[in-house]
Motif scaffolding. Structure first.
Motif, PDB file in Angstrom:
ATOM      1  N   TYR A   1       0.808  -1.211   0.000  1.00  0.00           N
ATOM      2  CA  TYR A   1       0.000   0.000   0.000  1.00  0.00           C
ATOM      3  C   TYR A   1       0.845   1.267   0.000  1.00  0.00           C
ATOM      4  O   TYR A   1       0.435   2.283  -0.568  1.00  0.00           O
ATOM      5  CB  TYR A   1      -0.947  -0.009   1.197  1.00  0.00           C
ATOM      6  N   GLY A   2       2.001   1.236   0.650  1.00  0.00           N
ATOM      7  CA  GLY A   2       2.867   2.409   0.669  1.00  0.00           C
ATOM      8  C   GLY A   2       3.319   2.786  -0.728  1.00  0.00           C
ATOM      9  O   GLY A   2       3.267   3.960  -1.129  1.00  0.00           O
ATOM     10  N   MET A   3       3.774   1.808  -1.487  1.00  0.00           N
ATOM     11  CA  MET A   3       4.217   2.065  -2.847  1.00  0.00           C
ATOM     12  C   MET A   3       3.070   2.571  -3.706  1.00  0.00           C
ATOM     13  O   MET A   3       3.216   3.502  -4.506  1.00  0.00           O
ATOM     14  CB  MET A   3       4.802   0.799  -3.464  1.00  0.00           C
ATOM     15  N   LEU A   4       1.880   1.981  -3.538  1.00  0.00           N
ATOM     16  CA  LEU A   4       0.719   2.396  -4.316  1.00  0.00           C
ATOM     17  C   LEU A   4       0.304   3.820  -3.978  1.00  0.00           C
ATOM     18  O   LEU A   4      -0.065   4.590  -4.873  1.00  0.00           O
ATOM     19  CB  LEU A   4      -0.438   1.441  -4.080  1.00  0.00           C
ATOM     20  N   ALA A   5       0.368   4.175  -2.709  1.00  0.00           N
ATOM     21  CA  ALA A   5      -0.019   5.531  -2.316  1.00  0.00           C
ATOM     22  C   ALA A   5       0.888   6.565  -2.975  1.00  0.00           C
ATOM     23  O   ALA A   5       0.441   7.666  -3.319  1.00  0.00           O
ATOM     24  CB  ALA A   5       0.046   5.671  -0.794  1.00  0.00           C
ATOM     25  N   ARG A   6       2.155   6.229  -3.161  1.00  0.00           N
ATOM     26  CA  ARG A   6       3.076   7.144  -3.832  1.00  0.00           C
ATOM     27  C   ARG A   6       2.834   7.205  -5.337  1.00  0.00           C
ATOM     28  O   ARG A   6       3.096   8.217  -5.975  1.00  0.00           O
ATOM     29  CB  ARG A   6       4.528   6.728  -3.555  1.00  0.00           C
ATOM     30  N   THR A   7       2.343   6.103  -5.903  1.00  0.00           N
ATOM     31  CA  THR A   7       2.190   5.994  -7.353  1.00  0.00           C
ATOM     32  C   THR A   7       0.842   6.488  -7.855  1.00  0.00           C
ATOM     33  O   THR A   7       0.733   7.012  -8.965  1.00  0.00           O
ATOM     34  CB  THR A   7       2.371   4.524  -7.776  1.00  0.00           C
ATOM     35  N   LEU A   8      -0.203   6.337  -7.057  1.00  0.00           N
ATOM     36  CA  LEU A   8      -1.561   6.590  -7.531  1.00  0.00           C
ATOM     37  C   LEU A   8      -1.822   8.021  -8.003  1.00  0.00           C
ATOM     38  O   LEU A   8      -2.536   8.202  -9.006  1.00  0.00           O
ATOM     39  CB  LEU A   8      -2.569   6.199  -6.453  1.00  0.00           C
ATOM     40  N   PRO A   9      -1.299   9.072  -7.349  1.00  0.00           N
ATOM     41  CA  PRO A   9      -1.568  10.409  -7.886  1.00  0.00           C
ATOM     42  C   PRO A   9      -1.135  10.560  -9.341  1.00  0.00           C
ATOM     43  O   PRO A   9      -1.864  11.129 -10.165  1.00  0.00           O
ATOM     44  CB  PRO A   9      -0.767  11.327  -6.955  1.00  0.00           C
ATOM     45  N   ARG A  10       0.039  10.043  -9.665  1.00  0.00           N
ATOM     46  CA  ARG A  10       0.529  10.129 -11.049  1.00  0.00           C
ATOM     47  C   ARG A  10      -0.346   9.298 -11.984  1.00  0.00           C
ATOM     48  O   ARG A  10      -0.710   9.757 -13.079  1.00  0.00           O
ATOM     49  CB  ARG A  10       1.980   9.656 -11.117  1.00  0.00           C
ATOM     50  N   LEU A  11      -0.709   8.075 -11.565  1.00  0.00           N
ATOM     51  CA  LEU A  11      -1.539   7.231 -12.409  1.00  0.00           C
ATOM     52  C   LEU A  11      -2.917   7.859 -12.647  1.00  0.00           C
ATOM     53  O   LEU A  11      -3.443   7.827 -13.766  1.00  0.00           O
ATOM     54  CB  LEU A  11      -1.702   5.847 -11.776  1.00  0.00           C
ATOM     55  N   LEU A  12      -3.495   8.414 -11.603  1.00  0.00           N
ATOM     56  CA  LEU A  12      -4.785   9.076 -11.753  1.00  0.00           C
ATOM     57  C   LEU A  12      -4.687  10.254 -12.720  1.00  0.00           C
ATOM     58  O   LEU A  12      -5.550  10.443 -13.589  1.00  0.00           O
ATOM     59  CB  LEU A  12      -5.291   9.566 -10.395  1.00  0.00           C
ATOM     60  N   ARG A  13      -3.622  11.035 -12.564  1.00  0.00           N
ATOM     61  CA  ARG A  13      -3.440  12.204 -13.419  1.00  0.00           C
ATOM     62  C   ARG A  13      -3.287  11.785 -14.884  1.00  0.00           C
ATOM     63  O   ARG A  13      -3.911  12.353 -15.781  1.00  0.00           O
ATOM     64  CB  ARG A  13      -2.208  12.978 -12.935  1.00  0.00           C
ATOM     65  N   GLN A  14      -2.467  10.783 -15.120  1.00  0.00           N
ATOM     66  CA  GLN A  14      -2.236  10.327 -16.493  1.00  0.00           C
ATOM     67  C   GLN A  14      -3.492   9.696 -17.096  1.00  0.00           C
ATOM     68  O   GLN A  14      -3.820   9.937 -18.259  1.00  0.00           O
ATOM     69  CB  GLN A  14      -1.084   9.328 -16.515  1.00  0.00           C
ATOM     70  N   ALA A  15      -4.198   8.885 -16.287  1.00  0.00           N
ATOM     71  CA  ALA A  15      -5.390   8.208 -16.806  1.00  0.00           C
ATOM     72  C   ALA A  15      -6.493   9.204 -17.126  1.00  0.00           C
ATOM     73  O   ALA A  15      -7.189   9.075 -18.143  1.00  0.00           O
ATOM     74  CB  ALA A  15      -5.882   7.176 -15.794  1.00  0.00           C
ATOM     75  N   GLN A  16      -6.681  10.209 -16.265  1.00  0.00           N
ATOM     76  CA  GLN A  16      -7.712  11.212 -16.534  1.00  0.00           C
ATOM     77  C   GLN A  16      -7.353  12.031 -17.772  1.00  0.00           C
ATOM     78  O   GLN A  16      -8.216  12.333 -18.611  1.00  0.00           O
ATOM     79  CB  GLN A  16      -7.874  12.131 -15.324  1.00  0.00           C
ATOM     80  N   ALA A  17      -6.065  12.351 -17.911  1.00  0.00           N
ATOM     81  CA  ALA A  17      -5.632  13.101 -19.092  1.00  0.00           C
ATOM     82  C   ALA A  17      -5.835  12.275 -20.356  1.00  0.00           C
ATOM     83  O   ALA A  17      -6.269  12.789 -21.393  1.00  0.00           O
ATOM     84  CB  ALA A  17      -4.169  13.505 -18.943  1.00  0.00           C
ATOM     85  N   ALA A  18      -5.531  10.970 -20.289  1.00  0.00           N
ATOM     86  CA  ALA A  18      -5.719  10.093 -21.453  1.00  0.00           C
ATOM     87  C   ALA A  18      -7.201   9.981 -21.795  1.00  0.00           C
ATOM     88  O   ALA A  18      -7.589  10.033 -22.974  1.00  0.00           O
ATOM     89  CB  ALA A  18      -5.131   8.721 -21.174  1.00  0.00           C
ATOM     90  N   ASP A  19      -8.033   9.850 -20.781  1.00  0.00           N
ATOM     91  CA  ASP A  19      -9.470   9.727 -21.002  1.00  0.00           C
ATOM     92  C   ASP A  19     -10.013  10.964 -21.703  1.00  0.00           C
ATOM     93  O   ASP A  19     -10.885  10.888 -22.573  1.00  0.00           O
ATOM     94  CB  ASP A  19     -10.169   9.521 -19.656  1.00  0.00           C
ATOM     95  N   SER A  20      -9.473  12.125 -21.319  1.00  0.00           N
ATOM     96  CA  SER A  20      -9.904  13.376 -21.939  1.00  0.00           C
ATOM     97  C   SER A  20      -9.294  13.550 -23.325  1.00  0.00           C
ATOM     98  O   SER A  20      -9.970  13.947 -24.275  1.00  0.00           O
ATOM     99  CB  SER A  20      -9.507  14.553 -21.051  1.00  0.00           C
TER     100      SER A  20
END
Length: 408
Positions: free
Chosen positions: A130-149
């Motif tokens: 979970y620690g690694m995911l918490a560090r990674t998720l903001p970037r993944l969310l940002r990239q995925a939302q940008a790709a979706d748009s």
């Protein structure tokens, strides 16, 4: 951290991300000497765009670099820093289809690269990292939302929405583990919307399960029960040869509904739902992990034990554990097995076997440390065990309590 200049903050987060100055410089498209001067304060960071790019590379929110820091926890490789949670929160708050074009990442990764990142994130979750995911998720969310748009209504739109739906699910799952239930519900809601745009009924079904889990933890058991039942009946296998994926999503919704029914004390409904789930599991070829549900005969038994705990039937939960198929159990993800150990610790507490409860808690910690170190539920359980222990607790339990700063 509040008193540190921005350069020192950049250095702190670069080291926390285990990046050398050269690697950091390469990712920014700068020289190593430029990074060194920034960190020493010999060069000012006076451009907002540069700070934004640094924050993205370091996977932190810009407010952290500008000095609006949060109280930090002691360094723990299996723990999660509150700053990381706020990074996810900040991204979810701006993770909107209309706002996304104004917050694009410095570069949009190819969908193939994002597919690999999502697959790795799911693997990390199932290993309880979970620690690694918490560090990674903001970037993944940002990239995925940008790709979706960015892909809009083009030929890649469906896949971009599908990836965003999965990342929303992972975010909801991690936030739920961390006790951020309201934020988990928001992430799950976003996942449902993205999954609907992707036109994937099964992905919607699993996302709705995440919504119901958040509602259950927020004390809204009846709403959680209704959601699971409504979605499960819509996805119920029809005549013919139903796919194992559909059976798995249908089955896991029934199991989650059973836990919700147990929370409100409806034992008859619990038995009916577990019976239906058991019938669905028999149609599968053993313990599988279709749609990342881990649905199968063994997981049905784990949910049966969890429901027994919710009903206050500790001895029954222990008996279910004792007759588990160990071969099937060992095929389940570490996260699922460690969660079962926590449930068993609760069951042993119900029958006043505090020593056995402590052993189960330690077993969970050995298998998946973050399942214990990161979860408020585990901390409360440990505190309860210490309070009810007669005499001095075992050295291992005392060491764990010290490490987690848990006291009676």
């Amino acid at each position: 951290m509040d008193a540190l200049p921005i350069g020192r903050r950049v250095a702190y987060w670069r080291n926390r991300r285990r990046m050398s100055q050269q690697v950091f410089a390469d990712r920014l498209g700068k020289s190593k000497s430029w990074v060194d001067k920034v960190e020493r304060g010999a060069r000012r960071l006076d451009k907002f765009s540069v700070v934004h790019e640094i924050a993205e590379v370091l996977q932190v929110d810009m407010q952290v670099l500008f000095g609006e820091d949060l109280e930090r926890r002691p360094e723990d490789p299996n723990g999660v820093d509150p700053v990381e949670i706020e990074g996810i929160r900040a991204q979810l708050e701006r993770c909107n289809h209309l706002i996304a074009p104004f917050h694009p990442p410095s570069e949009l990764p190819p969908l193939e690269e994002m597919r690999k990142a999502v697959a790795h994130a799911w693997l990390s979750f199932q290993h309880a990292r979970y620690g690694m995911l918490a560090r990674t998720l903001p970037r993944l969310l940002r990239q995925a939302q940008a790709a979706d748009s960015a892909y809009g209504d083009g030929p890649c739109a469906t896949e971009a929405a599908h990836l965003l739906g999965q990342i929303g699910q992972i975010s909801a799952a991690v936030l739920h583990k961390l006790g951020e239930y309201e934020l988990a519900r928001i992430a799950a809601d976003r996942s449902v919307l993205a999954s609907q745009r992707a036109g994937d009924q099964l992905l919607v079904g699993v996302a709705m399960k995440r919504v119901s889990m958040a509602l259950l933890s927020l004390g809204r058991a009846r709403s959680a029960l209704e959601i699971n039942l409504n979605v499960a009946y819509r996805l119920a296998p029809r005549t013919g040869d139903p796919s194992p994926e559909r059976i798995s999503v249908y089955g896991i919704l029934l199991l989650q509904a059973a836990v919700a029914a147990a929370r409100i004390g409806d034992g008859a409904t619990v038995r009916d739902l577990l019976g239906a789930a058991e019938g669905a599991a028999q149609a599968l070829a053993g313990d599988v992990n279709h749609c990342l549900t881990s649905f199968g005969p063994t997981n049905v038994e784990l949910y049966r034990a969890a429901a027994a705990v919710e009903l206050g039937e500790g001895r029954m939960a222990v008996q279910i554990h004792e007759r588990l198929d160990h071969e099937g159990f060992n095929t389940l993800p570490a996260e699922r097995r460690a969660q079962h150990y926590l449930n068993q610790a609760r069951a042993q507490t119900l029958i006043n076997d505090i020593e056995a409860a402590g052993a189960m808690l330690l077993a969970a910690d050995r298998l998946a440390p973050s399942e214990v170190r990161c979860r408020p539920l585990a901390h409360e359980l440990l505190s309860n065990l210490l309070r009810r222990t007669r005499g001095t607790p075992s050295a291992s339990l005392a060491e764990l309590a010290t490490h987690l700063s848990v006291s009676v």
